[in-house]
Enzyme design. Structure first.
Site, PDB file in Angstrom:
ATOM      1  N   ARG A  56       0.826  -1.214   0.000  1.00 42.93           N
ATOM      2  CA  ARG A  56       0.000   0.000   0.000  1.00 42.93           C
ATOM      3  C   ARG A  56       0.853   1.254   0.000  1.00 42.93           C
ATOM      4  NH1 ARG A  56      -2.068  -4.436  -0.118  1.00 42.93           N
ATOM      5  NH2 ARG A  56      -4.234  -4.850   0.453  1.00 42.93           N
ATOM      6  N   CYS A 215      18.322  26.170  11.512  1.00 43.64           N
ATOM      7  CA  CYS A 215      18.535  25.123  12.511  1.00 43.64           C
ATOM      8  C   CYS A 215      17.847  25.548  13.808  1.00 43.64           C
ATOM      9  CB  CYS A 215      20.026  24.854  12.705  1.00 43.64           C
ATOM     10  SG  CYS A 215      20.897  26.055  13.735  1.00 43.64           S
ATOM     11  N   CYS A 233       5.051  18.373  29.852  1.00 38.94           N
ATOM     12  CA  CYS A 233       3.962  17.415  30.058  1.00 38.94           C
ATOM     13  C   CYS A 233       3.759  17.136  31.539  1.00 38.94           C
ATOM     14  CB  CYS A 233       4.268  16.118  29.332  1.00 38.94           C
ATOM     15  SG  CYS A 233       4.500  16.350  27.573  1.00 38.94           S
TER      16      CYS A 233
END
Ligand code: ZN
Length: 387
Positions: A56, A215, A233
């Site tokens: 695929r 960069c 987080c």
């Protein structure tokens, strides 16, 4: 919408009888045309099982059989195997990258499982290093990819050797210090890397090619953009969908490069807030006075900014000890009468000295939970592991 009254052939799994959503005649005709052309051709570079495995992907015009061939011969490394790194590793290994090195310093915890898609409850229960758990899981997903999990913290001393021998570096880290270190290695060696980050419902990614694009130092040290993701987080949380979206964009960029289509790279900073639906990409110019890509001053790689003790998530610190091999078995015996819940596997040892929990790796590194105070960390390390 045109309803189709037959099964859509190449989205159908063997034995499936479920009706699939209707597709536009245009999509169907494109897909079927592509299928007949590509599957009829001969592809001597892959055997039948590989040809089926990647069929695929080879049908997709952006990759094709030639792109797949290049991908199968490619080498990449991911630094950090948390949420983004794990999702990226999963996609790259399924896509058939030839070789993937996964470098991570941490171990699997129950709080990871909500978004870190390579790991499961048994990994957390066994306190497996993420690099080890990822390598095992990925090998079961695609045995034709060479996968090397490395339990290590990327430092100025080991960065060049750990990142040697691959043509692309992917960012799965959770801190800018390590990202700037990767940037230094990438710019110095002229190799591309793909920055990626996500917190809460927001994320960013950009493929950086030394000499061709800005960069990370152009982007963040020159004032053209804010640091953006100072929250982590561990402080404001993160949801799985943004991690998967950002890592998907990151891996799409990786596939372009590794399959020999660098001209298809976005060359822009992509960002998205998946909760509000805001999505944008902005051009970032190279900075003429950039420390890294213009002046070639590799501050992070030369180790000038690497502290021995760093913050490592909420209420924990990492102790970067000098590289030395620890005998975890002997340490286990020594700590058993002194500490609570002393547990060991082949890679690390964990124990509790209330209110702290220390995890010590075989290379001498340790992560101490329960404090942000470097002095406490240094003291406990000296007391229980050795000065
Ligand atoms: Zn630069």
């Amino acid at each position: 919408m045109v309803q189709l009254d037959f099964m859509f052939p190449f989205a159908q799994t063997k034995g499936s009888t479920a009706a699939l959503p209707a597709l536009s005649p245009l999509a169907l005709s494109c897909s079927l045309t592509g299928a007949s052309v590509a599957l009829a051709g001969t592809m001597p570079f892959v055997n039948d099982s590989l040809q089926e495995k990647y069929s695929r992907q080879m049908l997709f015009a952006g990759i094709g059989p030639e792109g797949q061939q290049q991908l199968l011969a490619s080498h990449a490394a991911i630094v950090g195997c948390g949420a983004i790194g794990a999702a990226a590793a999963n996609l790259l290994v399924r896509a058939g990258v030839g070789y993937l090195r996964i470098i991570d310093r941490d171990f699997v915890e129950p709080s990871n499982l909500q978004r870190q898609t390579l790991f499961d409850e048994s990994d957390a229960l066994n306190v497996l290093p993420k690099a080890v758990a990822a390598e095992r899981k990925l090998r079961s997903i695609n045995s034709s990819v060479a996968i090397e999990g490395v339990v290590a913290d990327l430092t100025p001393h080991n960065a060049e050797s750990l990142l040697d021998g691959v043509e692309l570096l992917l960012d799965g880290t959770d801190n800018f210090e390590t990202r700037f270190l990767i940037n230094d290695v990438a710019v110095k060696s002229g190799r591309p890397w793909i920055y990626a980050a996500a917190v809460a419902s927001y994320g960013l990614t950009m493929a950086m090619r030394p000499g061709a694009t800005a960069c990370l130092a152009c982007l963040l040290e020159s004032g053209t953009a804010t640091q953006g993701l100072e929250e982590t987080c561990d402080t404001i949380g993160v949801i799985g969908p943004i991690v998967n979206l950002i890592s998907s964009v990151q891996v799409a960029e990786a596939l372009k490069f590794l399959s020999g289509q660098p001209e298809a790279l976005l060359g822009r900073l992509f960002s998205c807030d998946i909760w509000t639906g805001r999505m944008q990409s902005i051009g970032v110019a190279r900075h003429p006075e950039c420390r890294a890509c213009s002046r070639r001053d590799f501050t992070y790689l030369s180790g000038q900014v690497q502290p021995r003790i760093t913050m490592c998530g909420r209420d924990s610190v990492q102790i970067h000890e000098r590289a030395r091999a620890l005998d975890l078995g002997a340490l286990h015996t020594r700590l058993k009468p002194l500490a609570d819940d002393v547990r060991q596997n082949g890679f690390l040892l964990r124990f509790r000295i209330a209110p702290y929990e220390m995890t010590v790796f075989a290379d001498g590194r340790a992560i101490l939970k329960g404090t942000k105070d470097p002095a406490v960390a240094r003291s406990l390390y000296a007391r229980y592991i050795g000065a």
